[in-house]
Write an enzyme that holds these catalytic residues in place. Structure first.
Site, PDB file in Angstrom:
ATOM      1  CG  ASP A   1      -1.762   1.103   1.455  1.00 53.64           C
ATOM      2  OD1 ASP A   1      -2.082   1.659   0.502  1.00 53.64           O
ATOM      3  OD2 ASP A   1      -1.728   1.700   2.586  1.00 53.64           O
ATOM      4  CE  LYS A   2      -0.256   7.260  -2.417  1.00 53.26           C
ATOM      5  NZ  LYS A   2      -0.240   8.234  -1.339  1.00 53.26           N
TER       6      LYS A   2
END
Length: 708
Positions: A400-401
């Site tokens: 995930d960012k």
């Protein structure tokens, strides 16, 4: 699961007609099995020593398993206390420390006081409380398994007077079963906690304009409901009136609140900002995005139910083979070749003693415990031995960012004054307008002003321009603050301003413009900043043998691609909902086999559960992500990912060394037994010595060491 497949499979037409949900402790019989009565299935399960009840959709199914887990923990703790009592008695009655150590190595060397024996027997009985029943059913049904193997090992040790060894093995095995059960229970409670994200009631708007609070389950698509500022949204829907900034991070993972106005969708579990929204229900409570997240977590856990451990599969062959071989050694030579019964009985006894798999059974748990302890010291919480080896086989990692590669909190990254204005003047005007706002972008501007020692008084007559920005009076002059689009609406946009704003937005930054009626004062760019160790982490993962690093994010594509270029990510997928992340992880698993997912939000939980290995950012991550994942990084240091891969490989190497050494000792004494050279005491010494050596080898994992 293998035992249940053997017992119930023939009844329903084959084991392929059974599905297992490990997370919820549920076994499902496929419709193709035909009309099989519940009673027949329950009786088949009972033949394994386990019990079952028909599944209920009311959520009351976990009560029995929670009670069993508490009993298991209680008996395990009591077994450990009894073992400790025996050791204490032993140390108190021994003449010296040297005598005590010699007695632990060979109990037959000198007499053992009966209170010590009683304590060890108590440890065996307490530790074997849940093992002995399964071992009995395995023996009765001729399905030897690890439980039978453990009982035979413990009884064999006690038969020859090795009370301490038998008690230790019984306790360690009970502890491993209790930890496994505890881990599954924690995951089950985490999924139940997801339900708390959405409020239990919703404020429906009646046709006559009045409002009424009703349970969310009673709301139907087409109903209208009110969401006051600061409250969580109860159901998925479409905005009919009002505008507000909505925090969708729990569902989509977007790093910044999203402006919602008429016609846009909102999700159950997301958090409304300052404005009041009137929303039309588009999905029933059991079909919201949040409800689907919960179901996906359960389904993903069911698909990735742990396979049988290697020792368990080995025991199905090893245990009956050794017992049969010992029986043949005892009977064949006297019956066929006139050998002495006493001689060959002794050799059979030696064979059973050396076949006692204490070193083999102890070697892996001790290695796992040492590895888990070392991981915890390094700030990496691994939720059980099943997940300590997996990082060694990783081929790809999806990340995930927001909150993982980035910090998860917006910051001012660029201040662009225009004309004769200075940075301090621009920050002073923006901070004055935003001083009373709780919006994350406003807080970022105020923090930047404070860091530059700019502390203006709040602006007067501040008014919110819904979906556009703010206006207010500062220093006796009216100013405005808004997006680049608002500048164009005011007719104050210029080619130079447009060029600079578009360049900042192309880098994934949110642009805030400040001006007055005469001109634009300047631009402020806000972004979720990348962790400083992120780029080094990606390089270290590649160096550790991870072939592919992928970013999965709910943010816009421009932001995602800009950050991917900066960090060195191999592949980017942006603007994803939870089901999109899950689908991408499934594709990666199909392409690479063993894949990890790293995330921190509820929206990441389905992908974390579906991946071969789920890794949560524990220090900042949501409870759902932490509990669903198999590994939690208890600090914000994502460079620990590469350390985890290296540590798993080191652990796997130690486990293989211990298994090979244990089996090698067995094989050597097996040959010596047939040759008539091995003695009972030699077999005991070899077994105890092998156990100590594999334990010492496993404890090497506790020593801090750096990746090579």
């Amino acid at each position: 699961m293998a035992v249940l497949k053997q017992a119930v499979g023939p009844l329903v037409g084959g084991p392929d007609r059974l599905a297992f949900d490990v997370l919820n402790g549920r076994m499902t019989v496929a419709p193709a099995a035909g009309n099989i009565s519940d009673l027949a299935i329950l009786e088949a399960v009972a033949t394994t020593g386990m019990s079952a009840v028909p599944w209920q959709a009311t959520g009351a199914n976990g009560t029995g398993s929670d009670g069993h887990r508490r009993q298991q923990l209680l008996f395990t703790a009591a077994s450990g206390a009894s073992l400790l009592l025996g050791v204490t008695i032993h140390m108190a009655t021994a003449g010296s420390i040297g005598d005590a150590l010699r007695l632990l190595v060979s109990h037959a060397a000198q007499p053992m006081p009966w209170p010590e024996i009683a304590a060890y027997v108590g440890a065996v009985l307490l530790g074997g409380r849940f093992v002995a029943v399964k071992a009995w059913y395995a023996l009765r049904n001729l399905r030897p398994d690890i439980n039978l193997l453990m009982v035979v090992a413990v009884l064999g040790a006690m038969l020859i007077g090795e009370w301490f060894e038998g008690a230790t093995v019984a306790f360690l095995f009970a502890l491993s079963l209790a930890l496994e059960s505890w881990s599954v229970g924690r995951a089950r409670r985490a999924v139940a906690a997801l339900l708390d994200l959405a409020p239990p009631t919703v404020r429906l708007l009646r046709p006559d304009g009045s409002e009424i609070d009703v349970p969310v389950a009673e709301a139907r698509p087409g109903d209208r409901f009110i969401v006051p500022g600061g409250e969580r949204i109860a159901l998925d829907g479409r905005v009919l009136s009002g505008s507000s900034a909505v925090n969708q991070a729990p569902i989509t993972g977007e790093s910044l609140p999203v402006e919602k106005q008429e016609g846009l969708e909102v999700y159950a579990g997301s958090i409304n900002g300052d404005g009041t929204l009137t929303v039309e229900v588009t999905k029933a409570a059991d079909d919201t995005t949040l409800a689907r997240i919960i179901r996906m977590i359960e389904d993903a856990h069911a698909r990735r139910a742990p396979s049988e451990q290697w020792v368990e599969r080995f025991a199905r062959i090893y245990t009956p083979a050794v017992m049969m071989l010992a029986l043949l050694v005892f009977l064949v030579p006297p019956l066929l070749f006139g050998g002495l019964w006493e001689d060959w009985f002794y050799r059979a006894l030696v064979l059973l003693v050396i076949a006692c798999p204490c070193a083999l059974v102890i070697s892996t748990p001790v290695s796992i415990v040492a590895s888990l302890a070392a991981s915890a010291r390094a700030g990496v919480l691994v939720k059980g031995g099943a997940f300590i080896e997996l990082p060694a086989r990783l081929k790809a990692i999806a990340m995930d960012k927001t909150g993982t590669i980035t910090r998860g909190e917006p910051e001012v990254v660029d201040v662009v004054p225009l004309g004769t204005h200075t940075e301090a003047e621009l920050l002073a005007r923006a901070a004055a307008l935003e001083a009373r706002s709780t919006h994350p972008l406003a807080r970022a501007i105020v923090r930047r002003a404070e860091s530059r020692n700019v502390s203006p008084a709040s602006a007067a007559d501040v008014q919110l321009l819904k979906g556009k920005g703010l206006t207010g009076t500062f220093g006796g002059e009216p100013f405005w603050l808004g997006s680049h689009r608002y500048v164009a609406e005011r007719g104050q946009d210029t080619p130079d301003i447009a060029r600079q704003a578009e360049a900042l937005e192309a880098d994934g930054k949110t642009v805030i413009v400040v001006g007055n009626a005469r001109h634009v004062c300047g631009l402020i760019a806000v972004a979720d900043t990348v962790r400083p160790e992120a780029a080094g982490m990606v390089k270290a993962l590649h160096a550790a043998g991870v072939k592919h690093v992928v970013m999965l994010t709910g943010d816009n594509r421009a932001t995602a691609e800009a950050i991917a270029r900066q960090v060195g990510i191999d592949e980017v997928h942006a603007e994803l909902l939870p089901e999109d992340k899950l689908r991408n992880v499934e594709q990666l698993v199909g392409r690479y086999g063993t894949v990890a997912m790293v995330g921190d939000g509820v929206n990441d939980a389905p992908a974390l559960a579906r991946a071969s290995l789920g890794i949560a950012m524990g220090a900042i991550g949501s409870d759902a992500a932490i509990e669903t994942a198999d590994v939690a990084l208890m600090t914000d240091d994502i460079s620990k990912l590469a350390w985890l891969v290296w540590h798993a490989r080191r652990t796997l190497a130690v486990i293989r060394q211990n298994i090979l050494f244990s089996l090698g000792v067995k094989a050597a004494f097996l040959l010596l037994t047939f040759a008539g050279v091995a003695s009972l005491w030699g077999a005991i010494a070899a077994d105890v010595g092998a156990s100590l050596l594999v334990v010492f080898n496993a404890l090497r994992l506790l020593r801090p060491a750096a990746p090579r």
